[in-house]
Design a protein around this motif. Structure first.
Motif, short mmCIF file in Angstrom:
data_model
loop_
_atom_site.label_atom_id
_atom_site.label_comp_id
_atom_site.label_asym_id
_atom_site.label_seq_id
_atom_site.Cartn_x
_atom_site.Cartn_y
_atom_site.Cartn_z
N SER A 202 0.60 -1.06 0.14
CA SER A 202 0.06 0.18 -0.19
C SER A 202 0.75 1.60 0.14
O SER A 202 0.82 1.91 -0.46
N LYS A 203 2.10 0.92 0.86
CA LYS A 203 2.32 2.52 1.07
C LYS A 203 3.77 2.61 -0.93
O LYS A 203 3.92 3.88 -1.05
N ILE A 204 3.83 1.42 -1.19
CA ILE A 204 4.54 1.46 -2.35
C ILE A 204 3.40 2.54 -3.43
O ILE A 204 3.79 3.27 -4.85
N HIS A 205 2.10 2.74 -3.74
CA HIS A 205 0.91 3.65 -4.40
C HIS A 205 1.20 4.88 -4.03
O HIS A 205 -0.13 5.36 -4.39
N ARG A 206 1.42 5.35 -2.98
CA ARG A 206 2.14 6.93 -2.51
C ARG A 206 2.57 6.73 -2.72
O ARG A 206 3.73 8.31 -1.22
N ILE A 207 3.85 6.78 -3.31
CA ILE A 207 4.97 7.26 -4.17
C ILE A 207 5.42 8.75 -5.10
O ILE A 207 4.04 7.13 -6.04
N ASN A 208 5.52 9.21 -4.92
CA ASN A 208 5.69 9.97 -7.11
C ASN A 208 6.59 9.58 -7.26
O ASN A 208 7.57 9.57 -6.06
N SER A 209 6.91 9.51 -8.68
CA SER A 209 8.14 8.79 -9.09
C SER A 209 7.94 9.33 -10.70
O SER A 209 7.30 9.96 -10.90
N THR A 210 9.32 9.12 -11.44
CA THR A 210 9.47 9.41 -12.80
C THR A 210 9.68 8.19 -12.97
O THR A 210 9.17 6.93 -12.67
N SER A 211 9.70 7.61 -14.18
CA SER A 211 10.21 6.61 -15.37
C SER A 211 11.66 6.16 -14.56
O SER A 211 11.65 5.11 -14.94
N HIS A 212 12.71 7.14 -13.54
CA HIS A 212 13.93 6.30 -13.98
C HIS A 212 13.59 5.59 -12.58
O HIS A 212 14.12 4.84 -12.33
N GLY A 213 12.45 6.15 -11.93
CA GLY A 213 12.83 5.87 -10.91
C GLY A 213 11.87 4.39 -10.82
O GLY A 213 12.34 3.35 -10.42
N GLU A 214 10.43 4.75 -12.11
CA GLU A 214 10.04 3.42 -11.65
C GLU A 214 10.43 2.02 -13.21
O GLU A 214 10.20 1.07 -12.86
N ILE A 215 11.38 2.84 -13.61
CA ILE A 215 12.34 1.37 -14.17
C ILE A 215 13.46 0.89 -13.10
O ILE A 215 13.44 -0.54 -13.43
N ALA A 216 14.18 1.96 -12.32
CA ALA A 216 14.25 0.84 -10.90
C ALA A 216 13.84 -0.32 -10.09
O ALA A 216 14.31 -1.10 -9.92
N TYR A 217 12.40 0.68 -10.62
CA TYR A 217 11.22 -0.32 -9.82
C TYR A 217 11.07 -1.61 -9.45
O TYR A 217 11.27 -2.86 -9.66
#
Length: 303
Positions: A202-217
């Motif tokens: 649930s905490k994962i979905h409350r994070i603002n991220s960018t494309s670079h962050g999403e790729i790492a994730y």
């Protein structure tokens, strides 16, 4: 125009697809010089530093003595918090090399985990109470202990324990905030703590991220979770299937590398893209068929 910032979410024009995704998508110091300190986030003391037949006898086939199975003690739900605090202290050696850290926790708070409970059950009554976990991430294990004491954990200074729905924190450009919660999720899976898995997810979905962050994730999820864990994998694939036409231009090299390094990620994203294309084609064909059928009916009624 500034590069758009990506939030783990989906625009309104794809809401019918994203609703399904939303429902699904619901490393420290050298120990050469030991020094104890209290970590306010972890809430724990940290210290860096046969049988025979009737006719023939087959000795090798004789049954051996059955192994004594250790039955781990169960955590008593009726215990009060004070009861936990009066249980023995267990020394937890987490990590290896430069990340090797000693944590301390009350024994009763470890019994919720089947794997840790087995290790506790193996302690001798008057012996050293120590558990070594060289393969675990120290930070993630600290969050696990914080959760055991408080039933919540905070991975950043800007996050408060009461924030259960709102998007929190600054923009996570590197993906580190996403990775913190993903590490807790995978640790909870290994320890057998479903409630912690749910909280981390649930905490994962409350994070603002960018494309670079999403790729790492996405790379971490697809290399550290089993193929059948659709709870965390499917939202990742769905997010990229819906937004890859935009996101890949912001981090094209990383996106290409991820697809090459993790073929399953590429296959899952492509499958969802093709499914949506096929669905649109089917909907269009049904719509055209309905229009033609309606026209023929009106023609007959006019005769």
């Amino acid at each position: 125009m500034d590069a758009p910032q990506v939030q783990v979410g989906v625009p309104e024009d794809t809401q019918n697809v994203v609703n399904t995704a939303n429902n699904d998508r619901q490393t420290p110091q050298n120990t050469s010089s030991p020094k104890a300190n209290i970590n306010p986030i972890f809430g724990a003391v940290i210290e860096n530093r046969t049988e025979s037949t009737q006719d023939i006898d087959l000795p090798d086939a004789r049954p051996t003595e059955p192994e004594t199975k250790i039955v781990p003690p169960k955590r008593n739900p009726g215990l009060q918090f004070l009861d936990y605090l009066t249980s023995p202290i267990v020394e937890l050696i987490v990590g290896t090399g430069d990340t090797k850290t000693t944590l301390s926790a009350h024994q009763s708070l470890l019994l919720e985990s089947p794997s840790l409970a087995e290790k506790v059950a193996a302690f001798k009554e008057l012996g050293l109470r120590r558990i070594e976990l060289p393969d675990e991430n120290v930070e993630a294990f600290g969050y696990f202990l914080q959760f055991q004491y408080t039933r919540d954990y905070s991975a950043s200074q800007s996050e408060s324990p009461t924030e259960h729905e709102a998007v929190i924190g600054e923009i996570d450009n590197s993906g580190e905030q996403l990775l913190k919660h993903a590490r807790v999720y995978t640790l909870a899976e290994r320890l057998g703590i479903p409630s912690l898995k749910t909280l981390a997810h649930s905490k994962i979905h409350r994070i603002n991220s960018t494309s670079h962050g999403e790729i790492a994730y996405a790379r971490f999820v697809y290399t550290n979770t089993p193929v059948d864990d659709v709870t965390i994998r499917k939202p990742v694939a769905t997010f990229w299937a819906l937004r890859s036409h935009v996101l890949r231009h912001e981090a094209e090299e990383e996106f290409r590398s991820l697809c090459i390094e993790v073929p399953q990620f590429c296959f899952d994203v492509l499958s969802l893209v093709l499914d949506q294309k096929e669905k649109r084609a089917q909907d269009k064909a049904e719509s055209e068929s309905a229009v033609k059928g309606s026209g023929r009916k009106r023609l007959r009624s006019g005769l």
